[in-house]
Scaffold this motif. Structure first.
Motif, PDB file in Angstrom:
ATOM      1  N   ASP A 180       0.825  -1.206   0.000  1.00 51.18           N
ATOM      2  CA  ASP A 180       0.000   0.000   0.000  1.00 51.18           C
ATOM      3  C   ASP A 180       0.861   1.259   0.000  1.00 51.18           C
ATOM      4  O   ASP A 180       0.505   2.260  -0.630  1.00 51.18           O
ATOM      5  N   ALA A 181       1.987   1.206   0.689  1.00 51.81           N
ATOM      6  CA  ALA A 181       2.857   2.385   0.765  1.00 51.81           C
ATOM      7  C   ALA A 181       3.302   2.834  -0.623  1.00 51.81           C
ATOM      8  O   ALA A 181       3.395   4.043  -0.893  1.00 51.81           O
ATOM      9  N   THR A 182       3.586   1.875  -1.510  1.00 51.98           N
ATOM     10  CA  THR A 182       3.992   2.216  -2.873  1.00 51.98           C
ATOM     11  C   THR A 182       2.843   2.875  -3.629  1.00 51.98           C
ATOM     12  O   THR A 182       3.032   3.869  -4.345  1.00 51.98           O
ATOM     13  N   LEU A 183       1.649   2.342  -3.449  1.00 53.04           N
ATOM     14  CA  LEU A 183       0.470   2.902  -4.124  1.00 53.04           C
ATOM     15  C   LEU A 183       0.160   4.302  -3.602  1.00 53.04           C
ATOM     16  O   LEU A 183      -0.250   5.181  -4.370  1.00 53.04           O
ATOM     17  N   PHE A 184       0.377   4.530  -2.312  1.00 56.86           N
ATOM     18  CA  PHE A 184       0.171   5.863  -1.736  1.00 56.86           C
ATOM     19  C   PHE A 184       1.218   6.847  -2.267  1.00 56.86           C
ATOM     20  O   PHE A 184       0.911   7.997  -2.564  1.00 56.86           O
ATOM     21  N   GLU A 185       2.449   6.387  -2.350  1.00 55.65           N
ATOM     22  CA  GLU A 185       3.524   7.246  -2.849  1.00 55.65           C
ATOM     23  C   GLU A 185       3.217   7.725  -4.263  1.00 55.65           C
ATOM     24  O   GLU A 185       3.409   8.906  -4.599  1.00 55.65           O
ATOM     25  N   LEU A 186       2.732   6.810  -5.098  1.00 52.96           N
ATOM     26  CA  LEU A 186       2.405   7.179  -6.476  1.00 52.96           C
ATOM     27  C   LEU A 186       1.150   8.044  -6.533  1.00 52.96           C
ATOM     28  O   LEU A 186       1.023   8.895  -7.415  1.00 52.96           O
ATOM     29  N   ALA A 187       0.239   7.832  -5.603  1.00 53.35           N
ATOM     30  CA  ALA A 187      -0.955   8.691  -5.552  1.00 53.35           C
ATOM     31  C   ALA A 187      -0.557  10.136  -5.283  1.00 53.35           C
ATOM     32  O   ALA A 187      -1.238  11.077  -5.724  1.00 53.35           O
ATOM     33  N   GLY A 188       0.557  10.315  -4.586  1.00 54.69           N
ATOM     34  CA  GLY A 188       1.048  11.657  -4.320  1.00 54.69           C
ATOM     35  C   GLY A 188       1.458  12.406  -5.567  1.00 54.69           C
ATOM     36  O   GLY A 188       1.605  13.639  -5.545  1.00 54.69           O
ATOM     37  N   LYS A 189       1.639  11.676  -6.672  1.00 50.56           N
ATOM     38  CA  LYS A 189       2.004  12.306  -7.939  1.00 50.56           C
ATOM     39  C   LYS A 189       0.778  12.833  -8.685  1.00 50.56           C
ATOM     40  O   LYS A 189       0.908  13.485  -9.722  1.00 50.56           O
ATOM     41  N   VAL A 190      -0.422  12.492  -8.179  1.00 51.89           N
ATOM     42  CA  VAL A 190      -1.669  12.939  -8.795  1.00 51.89           C
ATOM     43  C   VAL A 190      -2.312  13.974  -7.872  1.00 51.89           C
ATOM     44  O   VAL A 190      -2.678  13.653  -6.736  1.00 51.89           O
TER      45      VAL A 190
END
Length: 256
Positions: A180-190
């Protein structure tokens, strides 16, 4: 009885005893082989059953959890995430897996023209999500990323998050999207996506059942793999002459 006769009878008994011992040893070996073969057969059957179970585990035709479709999902069983104008004359149906390298290559080549055509109201895209790499390579990254993308759809951010997931796709053998941490990190790019609501949707697996149902639809659809790309029902990804420019031409001609 002479000594010679006694020696002859003793020799005959000894030969008979030796022959019986030889036969007994052969019989024991034969029984051992039969038992061994039976054990191997049972173990082999168990291994086959294990492989079958591994290949079919969790695929009993029903999703393991509640099927909660993301906001705005359309089509049969609400398994399509639509992008573009409903009135567009051409529809592009795309089946993708976020761990699939070929899907990333397709997106790198075609996403600019797809975005151009959808923004212009000339093309409607129906995205369908599959999880075949999880089955082939092991792990849960395909499913977790698909659930996260559905959560992004709830927030009205599907397209940019979809693009970010493919732009940052890990190696096929790296199950990074299981975290989940990886998915959250990438969500920060949106912009505006990394909210508490999005995080809870990802952590709780809100759309896991929907993702499973989507993958079941892919498997039962007779498709050869991902990506599968259909323009108004015709598989264009298998057309070796297809290019982004040709796709644009076909769509523009349909809109004339």
């Amino acid at each position: 009885m002479s000594e010679k006769n006694r020696d002859g009878k003793r020799s005959a008994r000894e030969r008979l005893a030796a022959e019986r011992a030889k036969q007994n040893r052969a019989e024991k070996r034969r029984r051992g082989l039969i038992v061994g073969a039976a054990v191997v057969g049972v173990l082999g059957l168990a291994a086959v059953i294990g492989v079958i179970a591994a290949g079919t585990g969790g695929d009993d035709g029903e999703a393991s959890g509640p099927v909660v479709a993301p906001s705005g999902a359309q089509g049969e069983d609400s398994l399509a995430i639509p992008v573009g104008e409903e009135s567009a004359r051409s529809t592009l149906t795309i089946w993708e897996d976020f761990r699939c390298p070929a899907c990333k290559s397709f997106e790198q080549a075609y996403s600019p023209v797809i975005h151009e055509l959808t923004d212009a109201g000339q093309l409607k895209v129906e995205y369908h999500l599959a999880t075949i790499i999880d089955g082939n390579m092991g792990g849960t990254g395909s499913a977790n990323a698909a659930n996260a993308a559905a959560c992004a759809q709830d927030a009205g951010k599907f397209v940019p998050y979809h693009d970010v997931l493919f732009e940052n796709q890990p190696a096929e053998t790296d199950d990074a999207y299981a975290q989940d941490a990886t998915l959250f990190e990438l969500a920060g790019k949106v912009e505006g996506l990394d909210t508490q609501a999005f995080r809870e949707c990802v952590e709780e697996g809100t759309h896991d059942g929907w993702v499973e149902k989507s993958n079941e639809a892919f498997r039962s659809g007779g498709f050869s793999g991902t990506p599968t790309v259909l323009l108004d029902g015709t598989n264009i990804y298998q057309d070796r002459s297809m290019t982004p420019a040709k796709l644009k031409q076909l769509v523009e001609e349909a809109n004339q």
